[in-house]
Design an enzyme around this catalytic site. Structure first.
Site, PDB file in Angstrom:
ATOM      1  N   GLU A 173       2.759  -4.948   4.025  1.00  0.00           N
ATOM      2  CA  GLU A 173       1.957  -4.139   4.944  1.00  0.00           C
ATOM      3  C   GLU A 173       2.847  -3.139   5.662  1.00  0.00           C
ATOM      4  O   GLU A 173       4.055  -3.322   5.766  1.00  0.00           O
ATOM      5  CB  GLU A 173       1.215  -5.014   5.954  1.00  0.00           C
ATOM      6  CG  GLU A 173       1.998  -6.210   6.497  1.00  0.00           C
ATOM      7  CD  GLU A 173       3.258  -5.872   7.252  1.00  0.00           C
ATOM      8  OE1 GLU A 173       3.233  -4.871   8.017  1.00  0.00           O
ATOM      9  OE2 GLU A 173       4.265  -6.569   7.101  1.00  0.00           O
ATOM     10  N   GLU A 316       6.715  -5.165   5.293  1.00  0.00           N
ATOM     11  CA  GLU A 316       6.631  -4.273   4.131  1.00  0.00           C
ATOM     12  C   GLU A 316       6.647  -5.005   2.788  1.00  0.00           C
ATOM     13  O   GLU A 316       6.700  -4.380   1.747  1.00  0.00           O
ATOM     14  CB  GLU A 316       7.766  -3.233   4.142  1.00  0.00           C
ATOM     15  CG  GLU A 316       7.830  -2.378   5.385  1.00  0.00           C
ATOM     16  CD  GLU A 316       9.020  -1.423   5.369  1.00  0.00           C
ATOM     17  OE1 GLU A 316       9.671  -1.276   4.311  1.00  0.00           O
ATOM     18  OE2 GLU A 316       9.311  -0.838   6.430  1.00  0.00           O
TER      19      GLU A 316
END
Length: 352
Positions: A173, A316
């Site tokens: 994300e 991430e």
């Protein structure tokens, strides 16, 4: 597709195949159980894929990128412009996770599911739900319709990647403010005080942390949120990235694809998915335990034990990427090592 249809379509992993996988591990010419959690996860993936021996040739990291209106409350160190910059950098292979992914042989796919601005290299209109969520300190983050559309983006992403031949999916994300939304959702679902569930995110000072906790506490109280209605919790104080990740996990169950959890935010999304459809747990592969204080509690609630403890908190998808070489090492032993019979050594026995 409705939540009822999703529930009906997700079946448990194949336990008989898992027994055969365990039998295969017992025959491999090495001390029994000596690869620990790697053996457990390789066997779990067998059950997911419904096949005893398999390969993980194609690996995809899907990064859900979204912005959160609650940033206006001063709960972050940086502004929302960072989300767009990093999302664009994913397409240029210029993020930390991209460099790690090159080593691990993982393809990276960022999705703009709700950033406040369009990024030409990333944004696709059919995936973008809105230009950021509302500020949940003053109004619900999103509508129920927007939430379900975001979940469907995740489900559809799994369908497409399986069709493209990917063997395993990883979650990631990117979105300034998403440790605030995740802490709020986790606080309700685990019935824990926001103080227990909230960390500093990307570098808040002590005053910033207190402000973040106050914002979460006030919203949880004012919306009268309860752990039973997961969709309501996600709509009121969640984010589009969390919803999209939840959809990835549901899609993993629907299409029988293993999905690797990254850190705190993706673990909270996994908890949402499991609360909606308990069988989804069978399709989740843990990676690491992040520095965010609530991560351990969320993983324990899911009944999953992390493979890595590196004090990482990058997000991430970095933790999910980092665990892939380990899984592939375990899989190489599982698939290729000679058996006790082949090397003419008496097979070990499980002793009491």
């Amino acid at each position: 597709m409705t939540i009822e249809e999703v529930r009906a379509g997700i079946k448990p992993a194949d336990r008989e195949i898992m027994k055969l996988s365990e039998k295969r591990w017992m025959s491999v010419g090495k001390p029994l159980f000596s690869l620990g959690k790697l053996e457990t996860q390789i066997t779990r993936i067998s059950g997911i894929k419904r096949i005893v021996c398999y390969e993980l040739k194609k690996k995809a990291l899907i990064v859900m990128c979204a912005d959160n209106g609650v940033v206006a409350e001063g709960v972050t160190q940086t502004g929302q412009e960072v989300t767009a910059i990093v999302a664009d950098n994913f397409t240029r292979n210029e993020t930390s996770t991209c460099l790690m992914a090159q080593v691990a042989g993982v393809d990276v796919f960022p999705i703009d599911i709700g950033m406040v601005s369009d990024v030409p290299s990333v944004t696709e209109k059919n995936y973008k739900i809105a230009y950021g969520t509302n500020n949940f300190a003053h109004e619900p983050a999103m509508t129920g319709e927007q939430l379900w559309k975001a979940i469907e983006v995740g489900i559809e992403s799994v369908r497409k990647k399986k069709q493209e031949g990917y063997d395993i999916l990883l979650t990631g994300e990117m979105g300034i403010g998403n440790t605030t939304t995740s802490s709020a959702v986790a606080s309700v679902l685990l019935e824990k005080a926001p103080e227990e569930m909230t960390g500093r995110g990307a570098g808040l000072d002590s005053q910033g942390l207190k402000r973040k906790i106050r914002v979460i506490k006030r919203a949880v109280e004012e919306y009268h949120l309860g752990r039973e209605d997961v969709l309501d919790v996600m709509a009121k104080v969640g984010g589009y990235d969390i919803a999209g990740l939840c959809g990835l996990y549901l899609g993993g169950g629907l299409y029988q694809v293993p999905v690797v959890i990254d850190g705190f935010i993706s673990a909270v999304a996994a908890l949402c998915a499991v609360r909606l459809v308990p069988q989804v747990r069978d399709y989740l592969i843990p990676s690491h335990i992040s520095k965010e204080p609530a991560t351990k509690m969320v993983l324990e609630e899911l009944g999953l034990s992390p493979l890595l403890t590196c004090d990482m908190c990058l997000g991430e998808g970095s933790g999910a990427v980092a665990v892939m070489p380990l899984l592939e090492m375990g899989l190489r032993v599982y698939n290729q090592m000679s058996t006790f019979e082949e090397i003419n050594v008496e097979q070990y026995e499980v002793l009491e």
